[in-house]
Motif scaffolding. Structure first.
Motif, short mmCIF file in Angstrom:
data_model
loop_
_atom_site.label_atom_id
_atom_site.label_comp_id
_atom_site.label_asym_id
_atom_site.label_seq_id
_atom_site.Cartn_x
_atom_site.Cartn_y
_atom_site.Cartn_z
N ASP A 81 0.74 -1.03 -0.14
CA ASP A 81 -0.07 0.15 0.24
C ASP A 81 0.93 1.19 -0.18
OD1 ASP A 81 -1.53 2.21 0.56
OD2 ASP A 81 -3.11 0.86 1.38
N SER A 102 -1.57 5.63 2.39
CA SER A 102 -2.82 5.55 3.21
C SER A 102 -3.29 6.45 4.06
CB SER A 102 -3.29 4.26 3.59
OG SER A 102 -4.42 4.35 4.40
N ARG A 115 3.43 -1.60 4.10
CA ARG A 115 2.68 -0.46 4.17
C ARG A 115 3.55 0.88 4.25
NH1 ARG A 115 0.63 0.75 8.44
NH2 ARG A 115 1.36 -1.00 9.63
N LEU A 151 0.52 -7.30 3.79
CA LEU A 151 0.76 -6.11 3.62
C LEU A 151 2.13 -5.47 3.83
CD1 LEU A 151 -2.52 -4.86 5.37
CD2 LEU A 151 -2.22 -4.86 2.99
N GLY A 153 4.01 3.40 9.03
CA GLY A 153 3.88 2.17 8.30
C GLY A 153 4.50 1.20 8.84
#
Length: 359
Positions: free
Chosen positions: A85, A88, A106, A104, A141
């Motif tokens: 990702d 976000s 991130r 994930l 993250g």
């Protein structure tokens, strides 16, 4: 219950028996395992190396974990079992170990210049605050920071770097000092040059890349995530802006039109390339297969190299072991050889995530 799969394991190109015992791979037989595939072609789970499960369709931030789960499940059902990702606006560390969702990697929120990015998505800061904000978002993250390297500057009527070159270089250094990797959004020629020379870890989009920079990326091992499916939308973006910013509109069209050759040049130079869709906002989730086909058909990547960019290569880059002894129990099975016809990746016959049969 343990699962058993028999098929041609890629990239090894050997018929193998694989047992998935919990969330681990073994090549030693597991008594009582259920055979879920006997035949076909087996790959480590696919990866979308640039998407946003924290951004809803249309570009607004999501407002609940359930929304993030729904978007991630869309990718999962298409065989994408690992996601990076790339920024976000909604925090969701609770999902890192969710057994129902892809693995994930991130970033926190995008680090962006003031009033020059998508509304409500990034943390918008001036030059003096960039390094400190990078450190904060590194902690938000789990291994990545996302930098917005350029966007339209309405004062000049075209793309321009987000901050001065020294600030952007310091942002990369701040990410590395915090122990994370830095990804940068860039469309323009000027911003991508600053960031590649600063040692950024991955270039997202990269439409402004020159041959000299491509060679530098290859020497440094800087990754490129082209998001070709997103670059194809530049025509619509340009036309919406043309009345007020004709120079910007022409620039975006030119960047779009040359981009397949940019990606081809990066591929031929040996730049690490990974599959990413930029899903979230204007691009739907579940389209990794379409991005794979664009890399093959428009940028000239071989089917095998596209599979690596979406599967075992991307997973290794993100730190998710593949189908090796003791590796993670994520796999997709295709009925036919995707090296012969890459369109097969649109329709996996089996998807297994964390040792559990999804389909």
């Amino acid at each position: 219950m343990a699962l058993h799969v028999r098929g041609v394991l890629l990239p090894d190109d050997e018929v193998r028996d694989i047992w998935l015992d919990g969330d681990r791979v073994t090549f030693d037989p597991v008594p009582g395992a259920e055979t879920i595939a006997d035949g076909g072609f087996v790959l480590p789970g696919l990866t979308d190396a640039h998407c946003h499960i924290g951004i809803a369709r249309g570009g607004a931030p999501i407002t609940s974990l359930d929304q993030a789960r729904e978007l991630a499940r869309t990718d999962r059902n298409a065989g994408v079992l690992a996601i990076r990702d790339a920024g976000s606006p909604y925090p969701y560390p609770e999902l890192d170990d969710d057994p129902e969702l892809p693995r994930l990697a991130r970033a926190g929120r995008h680090v962006a210049p003031p009033k020059r990015y998508l509304r409500d998505i990034g943390v918008e800061v001036g030059a003096a605050e960039v390094a400190a904000t990078v450190a904060e978002q590194a902690a938000a993250g789990n291994g990545w920071v996302k930098l917005v390297g350029d966007w339209i500057d309405r004062g000049v009527g075209d793309l321009a770097p987000a901050w001065d070159a020294d600030t952007m270089t310091a942002a990369v250094a701040a990410a590395h000092a915090a122990g994370v990797r830095a990804a940068v959004h860039t469309f323009s020629e000027s911003a991508v040059e600053i960031m590649v020379r600063a040692g950024v870890d991955s270039v997202e989009h990269g439409t402004g890349l020159s041959l000299d920079l491509i060679d530098l990326m290859a020497r440094q091992g800087t990754a490129l995530v082209p998001t070709m499916i997103n670059i194809a939308t530049f025509g619509g973006i340009a036309e919406q802006a043309r009345a007020r910013f004709p120079g910007y509109a022409d620039h975006m069209i030119a960047l779009r039109d040359r981009f397949p050759e940019v990606v081809r040049a990066a591929y031929e130079a040996g730049v690490p390339i990974y599959v990413g869709t930029d899903a979230g906002g204007g691009i739907d989730h579940g389209l990794a297969a379409e991005e794979m086909l664009l890399l093959h058909e428009r940028a000239g990547m071989s089917a095998l190299d596209v599979l690596a960019a979406a599967s075992w290569g991307a997973r290794a880059w993100l730190g998710f072991p593949g189908l090796v002894e003791g590796g993670l129990a994520d796999l997709v099975v295709y009925p036919d050889d995707p090296r012969r016809d890459l369109r097969v990746v649109r329709t996996p016959s089996r998807v297994v995530l964390r040792g559990r049969l999804i389909r």
